[in-house]
Design a protein around this motif. Structure first.
Motif, PDB file in Angstrom:
ATOM      1  N   PHE D  12      46.515  35.077  36.457  1.00 39.03           N
ATOM      2  CA  PHE D  12      47.137  35.624  37.679  1.00 39.03           C
ATOM      3  C   PHE D  12      48.095  34.568  38.194  1.00 39.03           C
ATOM      4  O   PHE D  12      47.654  33.520  38.675  1.00 39.03           O
ATOM      5  CB  PHE D  12      46.086  35.898  38.752  1.00 39.03           C
ATOM      6  N   ALA D  17      42.223  33.288  35.470  1.00 36.55           N
ATOM      7  CA  ALA D  17      40.966  33.855  35.961  1.00 36.55           C
ATOM      8  C   ALA D  17      39.935  33.883  34.841  1.00 36.55           C
ATOM      9  O   ALA D  17      38.762  33.592  35.057  1.00 36.55           O
ATOM     10  CB  ALA D  17      41.204  35.270  36.509  1.00 36.55           C
ATOM     11  N   SER D  36      29.521  31.391  39.543  1.00 38.87           N
ATOM     12  CA  SER D  36      29.770  31.354  40.981  1.00 38.87           C
ATOM     13  C   SER D  36      30.969  32.236  41.321  1.00 38.87           C
ATOM     14  O   SER D  36      31.659  32.752  40.438  1.00 38.87           O
ATOM     15  CB  SER D  36      29.997  29.918  41.440  1.00 38.87           C
ATOM     16  N   SER D  37      31.188  32.378  42.584  1.00 39.91           N
ATOM     17  CA  SER D  37      32.281  33.228  43.030  1.00 39.91           C
ATOM     18  C   SER D  37      33.603  32.696  42.488  1.00 39.91           C
ATOM     19  O   SER D  37      33.855  31.495  42.513  1.00 39.91           O
ATOM     20  CB  SER D  37      32.294  33.239  44.563  1.00 39.91           C
ATOM     21  N   GLY D  38      34.428  33.592  41.950  1.00 39.45           N
ATOM     22  CA  GLY D  38      35.725  33.176  41.422  1.00 39.45           C
ATOM     23  C   GLY D  38      35.646  32.706  39.986  1.00 39.45           C
ATOM     24  O   GLY D  38      36.639  32.270  39.413  1.00 39.45           O
ATOM     25  N   ALA D  39      34.476  32.800  39.366  1.00 41.65           N
ATOM     26  CA  ALA D  39      34.337  32.316  37.999  1.00 41.65           C
ATOM     27  C   ALA D  39      35.063  33.222  37.006  1.00 41.65           C
ATOM     28  O   ALA D  39      35.349  32.815  35.882  1.00 41.65           O
ATOM     29  CB  ALA D  39      32.863  32.218  37.635  1.00 41.65           C
ATOM     30  N   GLY D  40      35.355  34.447  37.390  1.00 42.56           N
ATOM     31  CA  GLY D  40      36.076  35.349  36.504  1.00 42.56           C
ATOM     32  C   GLY D  40      35.216  36.477  35.961  1.00 42.56           C
ATOM     33  O   GLY D  40      35.644  37.222  35.082  1.00 42.56           O
ATOM     34  N   LYS D  41      34.026  36.635  36.511  1.00 41.27           N
ATOM     35  CA  LYS D  41      33.117  37.677  36.033  1.00 41.27           C
ATOM     36  C   LYS D  41      33.749  39.061  36.192  1.00 41.27           C
ATOM     37  O   LYS D  41      33.816  39.844  35.239  1.00 41.27           O
ATOM     38  CB  LYS D  41      31.806  37.650  36.832  1.00 41.27           C
ATOM     39  N   SER D  42      34.205  39.364  37.414  1.00 44.58           N
ATOM     40  CA  SER D  42      34.764  40.684  37.662  1.00 44.58           C
ATOM     41  C   SER D  42      35.978  40.919  36.788  1.00 44.58           C
ATOM     42  O   SER D  42      36.147  41.991  36.187  1.00 44.58           O
ATOM     43  CB  SER D  42      35.188  40.815  39.121  1.00 44.58           C
ATOM     44  N   THR D  43      36.835  39.892  36.687  1.00 40.05           N
ATOM     45  CA  THR D  43      38.057  40.069  35.909  1.00 40.05           C
ATOM     46  C   THR D  43      37.708  40.402  34.463  1.00 40.05           C
ATOM     47  O   THR D  43      38.327  41.269  33.847  1.00 40.05           O
ATOM     48  CB  THR D  43      38.900  38.787  36.001  1.00 40.05           C
ATOM     49  N   GLU D 171      28.347  43.394  39.749  1.00 39.72           N
ATOM     50  CA  GLU D 171      27.468  43.073  40.874  1.00 39.72           C
ATOM     51  C   GLU D 171      26.896  44.338  41.511  1.00 39.72           C
ATOM     52  O   GLU D 171      27.125  44.620  42.684  1.00 39.72           O
ATOM     53  CB  GLU D 171      28.221  42.252  41.926  1.00 39.72           C
TER      54      GLU D 171
HETATM   55  N1  LIG Z   1      44.337  40.828  41.466  1.00 38.37           N
HETATM   56  C1  LIG Z   1      44.275  39.488  41.483  1.00 38.37           C
HETATM   57  N2  LIG Z   1      45.393  38.785  41.783  1.00 38.37           N
HETATM   58  C2  LIG Z   1      45.366  37.438  41.815  1.00 38.37           C
HETATM   59  N3  LIG Z   1      44.277  36.710  41.570  1.00 38.37           N
HETATM   60  C3  LIG Z   1      43.122  37.356  41.266  1.00 38.37           C
HETATM   61  C4  LIG Z   1      43.067  38.782  41.227  1.00 38.37           C
HETATM   62  N4  LIG Z   1      41.800  39.149  40.898  1.00 38.37           N
HETATM   63  C5  LIG Z   1      41.106  37.987  40.754  1.00 38.37           C
HETATM   64  N5  LIG Z   1      41.901  36.924  40.976  1.00 38.37           N
HETATM   65  C6  LIG Z   1      41.496  35.520  40.884  1.00 38.37           C
HETATM   66  O1  LIG Z   1      40.878  35.318  39.665  1.00 38.37           O
HETATM   67  C7  LIG Z   1      39.760  34.468  39.798  1.00 38.37           C
HETATM   68  C8  LIG Z   1      38.521  35.147  39.238  1.00 38.37           C
HETATM   69  O2  LIG Z   1      38.189  36.238  40.079  1.00 38.37           O
HETATM   70  P1  LIG Z   1      36.987  37.237  39.824  1.00 38.37           P
HETATM   71  O3  LIG Z   1      37.047  38.282  40.859  1.00 38.37           O
HETATM   72  O4  LIG Z   1      36.993  37.676  38.429  1.00 38.37           O
HETATM   73  O5  LIG Z   1      35.750  36.279  40.090  1.00 38.37           O
HETATM   74  P2  LIG Z   1      34.216  36.689  40.160  1.00 38.37           P
HETATM   75  O6  LIG Z   1      33.526  35.824  39.232  1.00 38.37           O
HETATM   76  O7  LIG Z   1      34.064  38.150  40.027  1.00 38.37           O
HETATM   77  O8  LIG Z   1      33.873  36.264  41.642  1.00 38.37           O
HETATM   78  P3  LIG Z   1      32.979  37.024  42.717  1.00 38.37           P
HETATM   79  O9  LIG Z   1      31.587  36.647  42.459  1.00 38.37           O
HETATM   80  O10 LIG Z   1      33.495  36.491  44.013  1.00 38.37           O
HETATM   81  O11 LIG Z   1      33.246  38.488  42.562  1.00 38.37           O
HETATM   82  C9  LIG Z   1      39.622  34.121  41.239  1.00 38.37           C
HETATM   83  O12 LIG Z   1      40.196  32.867  41.461  1.00 38.37           O
HETATM   84  C10 LIG Z   1      40.439  35.177  41.918  1.00 38.37           C
HETATM   85  O13 LIG Z   1      41.042  34.637  43.063  1.00 38.37           O
END
Ligand SMILES: Nc1ncnc2c1ncn2[C@@H]1O[C@H](COP(=O)(O)OP(=O)(O)OP(=O)(O)O)[C@@H](O)[C@H]1O
Ligand SMILES: Nc1ncnc2c1ncn2[C@@H]1O[C@H](COP(=O)(O)OP(=O)(O)OP(=O)(O)O)[C@@H](O)[C@H]1O
Ligand SMILES: [Mg+2]
Ligand SMILES: [Mg+2]
Lengths: 282, 435, 291, 274, 274
Positions: D12, D17, D36-43, D171
């Motif tokens: 991104f 991510a 942890s939060s922001g680790a990239g799991k959702s992505t 989640e």
């Molecule tokens: N649409 C987007 N545009 C820009 N950056 C993004 C976008 N989606 C995610 N990110 C960034 O990518 C990184 C990984 O995000 P992601 O949501 O995958 O984390 P996560 O592990 O799911 O965290 P959480 O537990 O908070 O859901 C984060 O730094 C987030 O800020």
């Protein structure tokens, strides 16, 4: 070609209901003559009828002289005048009358210096065009601030009278046939209606100005109509006084001698006046 | 110590709030004062015609009977409001007009009366005394040395204002007496109807009694006479109301149909292309910024006077309004359901149908219904300009300033109409959005 | 496991779905029929038909713009001359919005059950608001012009009256949704009604009220321009005179129109920006509270 | 079915991510992704479902790279790969059955779905699934009227309606209270156990991962830093994944319901039952 | 000050919410009222503050029946008798100081209060009270931006600003987490201990009542069924009050923080300090 229906526009001056009622008989006669459905339209202001004629959505109407001039100047091919209403004395004219409240101390045009003059509708002949052209010739300039302090449009004859009576404006102009007596508001005209309705008392009013005679506005038909339709309709209207006197009273708005033929040339002077006014305005 | 800092900060906060709580009202007062000066409120108080107001109020609930003598022809007629088509025939003559040995006598309220004598002589009798006025060929002769305040006398016209709105006017042409009566005379039946002047009881009896006209039941006959009443024109008024509602209905809902798809083009989350979005938005601004009234003027050249022109004008303005409102609603939709459907592999149309429409439908519907109601009010104004509906009737009745009881009637109808629409749209909103 | 078997639920749902489908089909059919019939009727009662008029739609704007274009040099002069009238129109709108907002606020509190000091009179105040809302401004303005004479004051009164009705209803809807907790808290310290409203309700509803008032200001600018059309002064009056004279003064008409249009769009954008900020600011505040 | 992620990457702007994530899932199982939060799991999950496009890498499913699919092929893959969200992502104003039927939007023609023309068989299936998840009673209610746990079960029902090969869950229990969380996780586990579908779930608590997963993948700053059995997930490993110091204590993130007391168990069963 | 309640009764429609409640409080103390939901605790307190009108009975305060007061007398009594609510009932959009100053609304004139004309002395006092409750730092923040425990302390500050004879608290800790609950109860206790004000608090947990009150009143179905010392409150008595059977276990309603661990204590102190 054929027409499917015939639409007549009726100008203001009476309330819409009255206009409808007064012209119902006209619709009936026209329908009989032309063999197509006839409808009457009563727009709120002069411009409504004129736009209808210009746009081809109305086929005939009795216009004011200035209204005809407007239609002609906007599109010379839009309408042609065919008949004009004739007064009982054979004349076909009326007057624009300037008036003020007696207690305002205004007795003549000269007293109006620095005062407010009120007109009616911008498309009205007597309520605007004629005084706006004739008064400057006598030295009463229409430039705001030159002679009059201000020029106001009230929107119509009735509003002018109320505005003068209320003191909103110092003097106004409206129409009258010039027959009969001042104290009655003349025999017909906007003043007379106001007097009859009890809105003004002519004892409180003075006449301060009167125009040259103004030609009655023409009955016009749309030029693009088929020739035989125009002819039949014109013929019917010219004979209306003979066939249905009561109806003529309603259509012409009072006691008349009926409708007589008229030519475009009769309105040349009004058209010139309007052109002049147009140039001044811009 | 923390308290001191806190005290200072809190003190500042409160004095700032105090400043605003004085400042804002002060600004409002100053502005209103400026407007009062600019609008010449002081002068207005002098110009206000409260007697006009009183006249209007009186006319709202009462009518005048004119008893007129044409002094030239020596002919006496009685009519309602001086209307030609409401002139009493001799047998319908009101009972306060009576013949006397020397002429005709008109009884007026509070012990006043007027007697039309010979040769233009008029005698006004009041509890305070009797006055004589004579209309001649050249003017009006009156011999009233110290005329009371309610007289307006010149040598061409004499007017006497009498209690309860009665009035006597003498000019050389005519002598006229007004007598005011409460109510809206002729509201049900005009003078040409067989049912005029009948009491409720008589009408009730007639309704079930034998037929007056063999080809029509009496009730039908009454309904017909009522509907075609030549003075109040109930049929036409009903049509006018209908026409006004029709204009609002067509304009509002057609605009809704047009603006829903356009709104998608103006919503940033559905149209990523900024050029398209901005273009559509500017079109909305144009449509909305030009008021419906101006659209009416523009449309009336092409379409002429009538309800269609009015509805087109409403349609144009409302397309602009709805376009803006709906596109805002679309921009505010919750993305989560859309994403949920996207994750199942649903296409864009299916996503719009099942995730977007359910969210915006309540907004769209409630706005449509709300504007339907408010356009009914707007259509009244538009009708007054373009020639249609109850607005035209009202505007004309007011401008000609003769029939204030009609004005009252129209106002009543308009207010009722708008309130009914308000109620209907509220009910529909509650029903449709709940379900 | 369940008390009702799944297929019974499925059957019930299927029936409900068919019913709903039929219901909405009928609703749409009725709606479309009404629209078509309505259009047909309006079309036949109009002087000119829709189809015949369509090609001519641009005639009038073309004539107007054509003339204005020819005399484009006159436009700034016309605009300058119309400026005082525009200021008058804006003053009418602003004054009536202010008065209407104040009146509406008071009426709203009086007409909101739960807040009203006289609970029995709530229906009365509600009806008053309904009536105030139902009057078209034009009706009041015309009557007032007759009594007070032409000019801006009748317009201010007329618009303010209508604004009281319109805002009163909206304000009261907002106030109904306000939390009663602060009010109760204030009541428990012995605050009077005015204090309870001022400190307990007004801070809660202020952003929404302000937002509605601004929307109303935007609407009232148009309303005051329209009232000018029927004789209440301001720029509507100038526009009407220029327009109804027609050819020869289309340059003036265009100039005035542009001025008015520009003003409306300007305030439209301004208030919608301000309203967005108000409402968003509020959401931020709430979010802050949650964190 | 074999899922083979090869160097999947998402950038991104300047932030990466997900950074070259590779793993192979060669048989149906429940996989937990923690981090942890922001680790990239959702992505990562969103890339698998194609809600987010990958910047690089391949995802081979039975030999086909689903990251390269376009248009209707892509949508067909999405239909095979159901997703469950933290916030349920249902259509709140629609009834439960409609929401479940949405799982078929890709499989039925456009016109019938636009006009709500669902076949009797589809409705029956939707109700059976709801019944299986214990929420058949709620079938005709609006989704928004349900509790969080019930809504999540509706989301799972929609996923099952898709008859997917894989269920992704981002989640799924983060918005739920412990009781509902347990019900939802039990449900997901059961779906794997009974239907043999692969379930990949992002989880934010270690004990949930330990209790329900056959395999745990740990992510940190976009990279996969752990991939193994739940019992390999020691506190030390967890510290690495979460980048925490020595004061890390699992308790602060735990939401587990303590060793199910008999009463709790009974309560859960009752909830599941209705 | 002597508070004497005589047969206070409140009937809503056909339901009797409080049924002839009588008690005497003859010296300042902390009184806890317990009872199950719907027992009439709130109604009783609201009648004392005159938020709800009583249907019958008298409440004699120093020989005057406050239930009979009207208009400004009634408001003056309310000013003497502060109330604290479960949901704090602050004005959320206003700052903390203003909320505290609201305690003076009855004592200052209408116009000065409407225009925010608070005297310097009043503002100083408000700040001192906030300082005493450990939330002076928050003085200029909006009330809604504060945590629940902080908001409740603002509400207590408002009550103290009233300089009341009695403080009524209707489940003051029901919306708070255990940590904040403890802070708030400690504060209320301290106000009694230091200022000698009477505090009457509705509580929904027995252990809180035991720990903080000098006297406990138990209500059931509108009637007072227990009135005694905290140590007389045995499990048997509690069963009577709550109308519970033999399976009644206090644990299900307890929110007490187990014997304060050193860490928790430190945390609480830190919270109290800022
Ligand atoms: N649409 C987007 N545009 C820009 N950056 C993004 C976008 N989606 C995610 N990110 C960034 O990518 C990184 C990984 O995000 P992601 O949501 O995958 O984390 P996560 O592990 O799911 O965290 P959480 O537990 O908070 O859901 C984060 O730094 C987030 O800020
Ligand atoms: N305004 C009201 N109108 C009607 N009934 C009421 C009202 N307020 C309370 N009640 C009824 O009076 C009874 C006692 O209510 P009250 O709120 O005093 O109980 P409580 O002991 O405070 O319970 P809780 O612990 O739930 O707050 C209840 O049955 C309640 O339903
Ligand atoms: Mg995530
Ligand atoms: Mg309670």
């Amino acid at each position: 070609q054929d027409i499917k229906e015939f639409r007549i526009g009726v100008l203001g001056g009476e309330n819409a209901q009255e206009r409808m009622t007064n012209n119902e008989c006209l619709a009936k006669h026209t329908q009989e003559t032309l063999g197509v459905p006839v409808r009457i339209f009563t727009p709120a202001d002069y411009d409504g009828v004129i736009q209808g004629l210009l746009g081809g959505t109305l086929d005939a109407a009795i216009l004011g002289a200035s209204g005809y001039a407007k239609a002609y100047l906007t599109d010379p091919e839009s309408v042609e005048p065919v008949l004009v209403k004739t007064n009982l004395d054979g004349a076909s004219d009326y007057f624009s009358v300037g008036f003020a409240r007696k207690d305002s101390g205004i007795a003549s045009m000269d007293d109006l210096k620095g005062k407010v003059l009120g007109f009616g509708d911008p498309n009205s002949t007597s309520g605007y065009l004629i005084p706006a052209v004739e008064m400057p010739k006598k030295g009463y300039s229409m430039e705001p601030g030159a002679f009059f302090k201000e020029i106001k449009f009230t929107g119509g004859h009735e509003q002018t009278i109320v505005a003068v009576n209320n003191g909103d404006i110092d003097a106004g102009v409206t129409w009258a046939d010039g027959l009969g007596n001042w104290e009655d508001g003349y025999n017909s005209g906007a003043l007379r209606k106001a007097v009859d309705a009890g809105i003004v008392d002519m004892n409180d009013m003075v006449e301060i100005w009167r125009s040259e005679p103004i030609p009655e506005g023409p009955l016009v038909v749309r030029k693009a109509l088929p020739a035989d339709v125009k002819a039949k309709f014109t013929d019917m209207m010219a004979n209306l006084i003979k066939t249905d006197k009561d109806c003529t009273y309603g259509v012409a708005g009072g006691e008349t001698a009926g409708f007589t033929p008229v030519k475009h040339d009769n309105y040349q002077s009004i058209i010139e006046a309007r052109k002049l006014e147009e140039q001044r305005g811009s | 110590m923390a308290t001191i800092d806190t005290n200072i900060a809190a003190g500042r906060l409160i004095s700032r709030k105090r400043f605003w709580s004085f400042g804002v009202p002060a600004m409002v007062v100053v502005y209103l004062a400026y407007v009062a000066v600019a609008f010449d409120l002081g002068g207005l108080a002098g110009r206000a015609r409260l007697d006009n107001g009183a006249l209007l109020m009186q006319d709202f609930w009462s009518y005048k009977i004119h008893v007129t003598r044409d002094n030239r022809r020596d002919e006496i007629t009685s009519s309602i409001e001086g209307m030609r088509n409401a002139t009493f025939s001799p047998e319908q003559r009101p009972d306060f007009v009576s013949d006397t040995a020397t002429g005709t006598r008109v009884e007026l309220p509070q012990g006043n009366s007027v007697e039309f004598g010979a040769d233009g002589l008029v005698t006004l009798t009041t509890p305070d005394g009797s006055y004589q006025v004579r209309a001649t060929r050249t003017g009006v002769e009156s011999d009233i040395p110290n005329p009371p305040k309610n007289f307006n006398i010149s040598d061409s016209r004499v007017t006497a204002y009498l209690p309860e709105g009665a009035r006597l006017t003498v000019t050389r042409a005519r002598t006229e007496v007004f007598r005011r009566q409460a109510g809206w005379e002729l509201f049900f039946f005009d003078l040409s109807s067989e049912f005029y002047g009948k009491s409720w009881g008589e009408l009730g009896a007639l309704a079930v009694g034998p037929r007056i006209q063999p080809d029509q039941s009496n009730i039908g006959n009454m309904a017909h006479d009522f509907w075609t009443n030549g003075i109040w024109h109930h049929g036409d008024v009903a049509w006018a109301i209908f026409e006004t509602i029709l204009m609002a209905f067509l304009g509002t809902f057609a605009a809704g149909l047009i603006s829903v798809p356009l709104a998608f083009l103006a919503a940033s989350n559905f149209t990523p292309l900024a050029v398209v979005r901005q273009a559509v938005r500017r079109i909305f601004d144009l449509l909305r910024g030009v008021d419906a009234l101006i659209w009416t003027v523009i449309m009336s050249r092409a379409f002429g006077p009538g309800p269609l022109t009015g509805s087109l004008a409403i349609l144009l303005t409302d397309t602009g309004t709805f376009g803006k409102l709906f596109s805002e609603a679309l921009e505010n939709v919750d993305e989560k359901p859309i994403e949920g459907l996207r994750s199942t592999g649903a296409g864009s149309i299916a996503r719009i149908r099942w995730a977007v429409i359910p969210q915006v439908a309540p907004v769209i519907l409630s706005q449509l219904l709300y504007y339907f109601e408010s356009n009914t009010r707007g259509a009244t104004v538009i009708g007054a300009i373009t020639g249609g509906g109850i607005g035209l009737l009202l505007m004309q009745a007011m401008q000609t300033q003769q029939d204030w009881e009609h004005v009252a009637y129209y106002i009543l109808l308009i207010v009722l109409m708008v309130m009914v629409m308000d109620w209907v749209s509220g009910r529909l909103r509650a029903r449709l959005i709940k379900g | 496991m369940t008390t009702v078997p799944a297929d019974r639920i499925a059957a019930a749902y299927h029936a409900q779905l068919s019913r709903r489908r039929a219901y909405s089909t009928v609703l749409w059919a009725v709606f479309v029929a009404l629209l078509v019939a309505g259009f047909d009727m309006a079309n036949s009662r109009n002087a000119g038909g829709f189809v015949a008029g369509l090609p001519k739609v641009l005639d009038y704007p073309a004539a107007l713009i054509g003339e204005a274009w020819d005399k484009i040099g006159n436009l700034p002069g016309h605009m300058l001359r119309a400026l005082p009238a525009l200021v008058e129109t804006l003053n009418i709108a602003a004054a009536s919005t202010l008065l209407g907002t104040m009146g509406g606020a008071v009426m709203a509190l009086l007409a909101t059950s739960g807040l009203a000091p006289f609970p029995r009179l709530v229906p009365v105040f509600r009806r008053i608001l309904d009536i105030a809302r139902a009057y078209p401004e034009m009706v009041i303005a015309l009557v007032l012009i007759f009594v007070l004479g032409g000019g801006p004051v009748p317009a201010v009164i007329a618009i303010a009256f209508h604004t009281v009705g319109a805002l009163g209803k909206l304000f009261s809807e907002v106030a109904e949704n306000a939390s009663m907790k602060p009010v109760e808290g204030l009541e428990s310290v012995g605050a009077s009604w005015l204090q309870r409203m001022w400190f307990g309700i007004v801070p809660q509803v202020a952003p929404n009220w302000a937002s509605y008032a601004m929307l109303r200001f935007e609407i009232n600018i148009r309303a005051s321009a329209i009232l000018g059309f029927v004789g209440a002064g301001g720029i509507g009056y100038e526009l009407r005179n220029a327009i109804s004279w027609g050819q020869g003064r289309y340059d003036a008409a265009a100039a005035i129109f542009l001025l008015l249009f520009g003003t409306i769009v300007f305030f439209d954008q301004l208030t919608s920006m301000a309203r967005n900020r108000l409402v968003r600011g509020q959401e931020q505040g709430q979010a802050g509270g949650r964190i | 079915m074999r899922i083979e992620a090869e160097q999947i990457t998402r950038i991104f702007g300047t932030a990466t991510a997900v950074d070259a994530a590779s793993f192979v899932i060669d048989r149906p199982m429940v996989v937990g992704i923690i981090g942890s939060s922001g680790a990239g799991k959702s992505t990562l999950l969103r890339m698998v479902n194609r809600l987010t496009d990958a910047s690089a890498g391949r995802l081979m499913i039975d030999g086909r790279d689903v990251l390269a699919l376009k248009g209707s092929d892509k949508r067909a893959w999405q239909a095979d790969c159901a997703m469950i969200f933290q916030q349920f992502n249902l259509v709140p104003r629609l009834d439960v059955v409609s929401n479940v039927l949405h799982g078929l939007l890709n499989k039925r023609g456009l016109l019938p779905t636009l006009f709500n023309m669902w076949s009797r068989a589809d409705i029956d299936r939707a109700c059976q699934i709801l019944d299986r998840l214990g929420i058949a009673e709620q079938a005709t209610k609006r989704a928004e009227a349900l509790s969080g746990g019930q809504q999540q079960r509706v989301a799972i029902a929609r996923a099952l309606m898709q008859d997917p090969k894989i269920i992704l869950a981002d989640e799924p229990i983060a918005s739920l209270d412990p009781m509902n969380a347990q019900i939802v996780m039990d449900t997901l586990r059961r779906i794997h156990d009974e239907d043999g579908r692969t379930v990949i779930a992002n989880l934010h608590t270690l004990d949930t991962a330990r209790r329900y997963c056959d395999r745990v993948i740990g992510m940190r700053k976009g990279r996969i830093v752990f991939d193994g059995m739940p019992d390999q997930l020691t506190t030390g490993v967890a510290r690495d994944i979460y980048g925490a110091g020595a004061d890390f204590s699992e308790a602060t993130t735990s939401t587990a319901i303590e060793p199910p007391a008999a009463a709790d168990r009974a309560y859960a069963d009752r909830l599941l039952a209705d």
